[in-house]
Design a protein around this motif. Structure first.
Motif, PDB file in Angstrom:
ATOM      1  N   VAL A 139      -5.750  46.379  40.947  1.00  0.00           N
ATOM      2  CA  VAL A 139      -5.487  45.160  40.450  1.00  0.00           C
ATOM      3  C   VAL A 139      -4.836  45.310  38.985  1.00  0.00           C
ATOM      4  O   VAL A 139      -3.762  44.502  38.692  1.00  0.00           O
ATOM      5  CB  VAL A 139      -6.689  44.270  40.208  1.00  0.00           C
ATOM      6  N   GLU A 140      -5.332  46.185  38.177  1.00  0.00           N
ATOM      7  CA  GLU A 140      -4.502  46.293  36.899  1.00  0.00           C
ATOM      8  C   GLU A 140      -3.395  46.738  36.925  1.00  0.00           C
ATOM      9  O   GLU A 140      -2.428  46.477  36.167  1.00  0.00           O
ATOM     10  CB  GLU A 140      -5.853  47.187  36.104  1.00  0.00           C
ATOM     11  N   PHE A 141      -3.151  47.932  37.802  1.00  0.00           N
ATOM     12  CA  PHE A 141      -1.841  48.434  38.109  1.00  0.00           C
ATOM     13  C   PHE A 141      -0.967  47.144  38.389  1.00  0.00           C
ATOM     14  O   PHE A 141       0.280  47.221  38.179  1.00  0.00           O
ATOM     15  CB  PHE A 141      -1.986  49.508  38.896  1.00  0.00           C
ATOM     16  N   SER A 156     -10.529  37.373  34.576  1.00  0.00           N
ATOM     17  CA  SER A 156      -9.789  37.100  35.658  1.00  0.00           C
ATOM     18  C   SER A 156      -9.681  38.341  36.648  1.00  0.00           C
ATOM     19  O   SER A 156      -9.722  38.125  37.908  1.00  0.00           O
ATOM     20  CB  SER A 156      -8.536  36.769  35.434  1.00  0.00           C
ATOM     21  N   HIS A 157      -9.370  39.468  36.139  1.00  0.00           N
ATOM     22  CA  HIS A 157      -9.048  40.786  36.993  1.00  0.00           C
ATOM     23  C   HIS A 157     -10.313  41.102  37.505  1.00  0.00           C
ATOM     24  O   HIS A 157     -10.426  41.714  38.668  1.00  0.00           O
ATOM     25  CB  HIS A 157      -8.429  41.849  35.939  1.00  0.00           C
ATOM     26  N   ARG A 158     -11.486  41.014  36.681  1.00  0.00           N
ATOM     27  CA  ARG A 158     -12.849  41.251  37.488  1.00  0.00           C
ATOM     28  C   ARG A 158     -12.861  40.172  38.589  1.00  0.00           C
ATOM     29  O   ARG A 158     -13.814  40.639  39.690  1.00  0.00           O
ATOM     30  CB  ARG A 158     -14.001  41.248  36.546  1.00  0.00           C
ATOM     31  N   TYR A 159     -12.773  38.939  38.606  1.00  0.00           N
ATOM     32  CA  TYR A 159     -12.909  37.950  39.325  1.00  0.00           C
ATOM     33  C   TYR A 159     -12.057  38.458  40.729  1.00  0.00           C
ATOM     34  O   TYR A 159     -12.758  38.504  41.828  1.00  0.00           O
ATOM     35  CB  TYR A 159     -12.512  36.748  38.967  1.00  0.00           C
ATOM     36  N   VAL A 160     -11.006  38.755  40.510  1.00  0.00           N
ATOM     37  CA  VAL A 160     -10.098  39.279  41.745  1.00  0.00           C
ATOM     38  C   VAL A 160     -10.561  40.286  42.431  1.00  0.00           C
ATOM     39  O   VAL A 160     -10.570  40.673  43.431  1.00  0.00           O
ATOM     40  CB  VAL A 160      -8.360  39.606  41.091  1.00  0.00           C
ATOM     41  N   THR A 161     -11.068  41.407  41.522  1.00  0.00           N
ATOM     42  CA  THR A 161     -11.424  42.623  42.085  1.00  0.00           C
ATOM     43  C   THR A 161     -12.537  42.307  42.824  1.00  0.00           C
ATOM     44  O   THR A 161     -12.827  42.893  44.153  1.00  0.00           O
ATOM     45  CB  THR A 161     -11.929  43.492  40.922  1.00  0.00           C
ATOM     46  N   ASP A 162     -13.621  41.342  42.505  1.00  0.00           N
ATOM     47  CA  ASP A 162     -14.821  41.015  43.310  1.00  0.00           C
ATOM     48  C   ASP A 162     -14.384  40.385  44.544  1.00  0.00           C
ATOM     49  O   ASP A 162     -15.010  40.759  45.628  1.00  0.00           O
ATOM     50  CB  ASP A 162     -15.520  40.042  42.503  1.00  0.00           C
ATOM     51  N   LYS A 163     -13.528  39.349  44.555  1.00  0.00           N
ATOM     52  CA  LYS A 163     -12.970  38.863  45.833  1.00  0.00           C
ATOM     53  C   LYS A 163     -12.541  39.871  46.827  1.00  0.00           C
ATOM     54  O   LYS A 163     -12.676  39.953  47.906  1.00  0.00           O
ATOM     55  CB  LYS A 163     -11.653  37.741  45.429  1.00  0.00           C
ATOM     56  N   MET A 184      -4.027  32.315  35.246  1.00  0.00           N
ATOM     57  CA  MET A 184      -4.699  32.991  35.733  1.00  0.00           C
ATOM     58  C   MET A 184      -5.467  32.314  36.959  1.00  0.00           C
ATOM     59  O   MET A 184      -5.654  32.999  38.249  1.00  0.00           O
ATOM     60  CB  MET A 184      -6.097  33.792  35.027  1.00  0.00           C
ATOM     61  N   ASP A 185      -5.805  31.310  37.000  1.00  0.00           N
ATOM     62  CA  ASP A 185      -6.509  30.438  37.875  1.00  0.00           C
ATOM     63  C   ASP A 185      -5.404  30.245  39.073  1.00  0.00           C
ATOM     64  O   ASP A 185      -5.730  30.319  40.298  1.00  0.00           O
ATOM     65  CB  ASP A 185      -6.772  29.089  37.586  1.00  0.00           C
ATOM     66  N   ARG A 186      -4.230  29.880  38.668  1.00  0.00           N
ATOM     67  CA  ARG A 186      -3.251  29.571  39.547  1.00  0.00           C
ATOM     68  C   ARG A 186      -2.727  31.141  40.379  1.00  0.00           C
ATOM     69  O   ARG A 186      -2.318  30.985  41.652  1.00  0.00           O
ATOM     70  CB  ARG A 186      -2.017  29.159  38.941  1.00  0.00           C
ATOM     71  N   ILE A 220     -15.373  51.094  46.488  1.00  0.00           N
ATOM     72  CA  ILE A 220     -14.371  50.145  46.718  1.00  0.00           C
ATOM     73  C   ILE A 220     -13.951  49.195  45.316  1.00  0.00           C
ATOM     74  O   ILE A 220     -12.810  49.254  45.217  1.00  0.00           O
ATOM     75  CB  ILE A 220     -15.087  49.268  47.967  1.00  0.00           C
ATOM     76  N   TRP A 221     -15.069  48.839  44.844  1.00  0.00           N
ATOM     77  CA  TRP A 221     -14.797  48.042  43.549  1.00  0.00           C
ATOM     78  C   TRP A 221     -13.664  48.757  42.510  1.00  0.00           C
ATOM     79  O   TRP A 221     -13.015  48.191  41.993  1.00  0.00           O
ATOM     80  CB  TRP A 221     -16.100  47.728  42.882  1.00  0.00           C
ATOM     81  N   LEU A 222     -14.132  50.231  42.201  1.00  0.00           N
ATOM     82  CA  LEU A 222     -13.370  50.686  41.315  1.00  0.00           C
ATOM     83  C   LEU A 222     -11.935  51.057  41.704  1.00  0.00           C
ATOM     84  O   LEU A 222     -11.047  50.779  41.008  1.00  0.00           O
ATOM     85  CB  LEU A 222     -13.983  52.191  41.037  1.00  0.00           C
ATOM     86  N   ARG A 223     -11.564  51.230  43.124  1.00  0.00           N
ATOM     87  CA  ARG A 223     -10.341  51.438  43.645  1.00  0.00           C
ATOM     88  C   ARG A 223      -9.684  49.838  43.405  1.00  0.00           C
ATOM     89  O   ARG A 223      -8.468  50.042  43.150  1.00  0.00           O
ATOM     90  CB  ARG A 223     -10.526  51.893  44.962  1.00  0.00           C
ATOM     91  N   MET A 224     -10.363  48.919  43.787  1.00  0.00           N
ATOM     92  CA  MET A 224      -9.771  47.500  43.468  1.00  0.00           C
ATOM     93  C   MET A 224      -9.335  47.358  42.263  1.00  0.00           C
ATOM     94  O   MET A 224      -8.431  46.791  41.849  1.00  0.00           O
ATOM     95  CB  MET A 224     -10.472  46.781  44.525  1.00  0.00           C
ATOM     96  N   ARG A 225     -10.516  47.439  41.371  1.00  0.00           N
ATOM     97  CA  ARG A 225     -10.086  47.242  40.013  1.00  0.00           C
ATOM     98  C   ARG A 225      -8.769  48.054  39.378  1.00  0.00           C
ATOM     99  O   ARG A 225      -8.030  47.523  38.671  1.00  0.00           O
ATOM    100  CB  ARG A 225     -11.298  47.812  39.264  1.00  0.00           C
TER     101      ARG A 225
END
Length: 207
Positions: A166-168, A134-141, A71-73, A158-163
Motif C-alpha cells: 500500500v505504501e509503495f 487511511s493506509h492502515r484501513y486499506v491494509t486491513d481491507k 482518502m475516502d474517495r 499478510i498484513w505486513l506485506r499488504m502494508r
C-alpha cells in the motif's frame, strides 16, 4: 428544489462545507500550505469567516478534511476493485493491479488540489495521521480479503506485506507528478509489475 416550470433543477448546489473544501484545495495548489489562510479561503469562496469556523477551527482542520475526503474517495475505488475481482482470487487481484493504480491516480488528479493535498499529508507532522490511518484501513481491507485465500499463512505476515505494498503504491503514484523525466504509463506499469510479483509470491508454490 424545482425550476419555475416544475422540473427538477438538476445538479444539487454544493453545501457551504463542500464549497470551502473545494476552494481550499484550489488555493493549496495555487499557493502551497504555508501561504493559505482561512481569510483567503473565505474571500475566494465568498463566505464570511464565521461560516468557515462553524465547520473548521483553523486551516489545518480544513486540510485534514481535504485529506480525509480524498482518502475516502480513493478507498471507495479500492472497495469497488476488490468486489470486481473477488471471484478470481489473489491471481486476479495481482493481474489487475494496474487498473487500481490508474483509478487511484485519476481520482487524485480530479480532486481540487488533489496532488497538493497528498504532498501536504506527507510533509506536515500535523497532517500525516490522515494518510497513515487511511493506509492502515486499506491494509486491513486487503488482509481481510486475502487471508481466507491463504489458509495457514500467518495473518500478521499478510498484513505486513499488504502494508508495504500500500505504501509503495501511493508513493509510486505521487512520483507521477514529482518526476517529469519519466513517462506516466511507465511508472504505473512498473509499479503494477512489482506489486504483482510481491502478491503472487504469497501463493503456495506448486512442485
Amino acid at each position: 428544489m424545482a425550476k419555475p416550470n416544475g422540473k427538477p433543477s438538476g445538479k444539487r448546489k454544493p453545501s457551504t462545507r463542500e464549497k470551502l473544501l473545494d476552494t481550499a484545495g484550489e488555493l493549496l495548489a495555487e499557493f502551497g500550505i504555508d501561504r493559505v489562510t482561512t481569510n483567503l479561503i473565505c474571500e475566494r469562496a465568498g463566505v464570511t469567516p464565521p461560516a468557515l469556523y462553524y465547520y473548521f477551527a483553523d486551516k489545518y482542520e480544513v486540510v485534514v478534511a481535504l485529506g480525509k475526503r480524498l482518502m475516502d474517495r480513493q478507498n471507495e475505488a479500492l472497495e469497488r476493485w476488490l468486489d470486481r475481482h473477488l471471484d478470481g482470487g489473489i491471481r486476479a487481484y495481482a493481474e489487475n493491479t494496474l487498473e487500481l493504480l490508474r483509478e487511484t491516480a485519476e481520482i487524485t488528479e480530479a480532486e481540487p488540489g488533489g496532488i497538493w493535498i497528498e504532498r501536504a499529508l506527507h510533509s506536515s507532522p500535523r497532517l500525516e495521521h490522515v494518510r497513515i490511518e487511511s493506509h492502515r484501513y486499506v491494509t486491513d481491507k486487503l488482509t481481510d480479503v486475502y487471508a481466507p485465500m491463504l489458509p495457514g499463512y500467518p495473518r500478521e505476515r499478510i498484513w505486513l506485506r499488504m502494508r508495504m505494498l500500500v505504501e509503495f503504491g501511493y508513493v509510486a503514484t505521487e512520483l507521477l507528478h514529482a518526476e517529469s523525466g519519466l513517462e506516466r504509463e511507465a511508472i504505473l506499469a512498473e509499479t503494477a509489475q512489482m506489486q504483482r510479483l510481491a502478491t503472487l509470491e504469497l501463493l503456495p508454490r506448486t512442485p
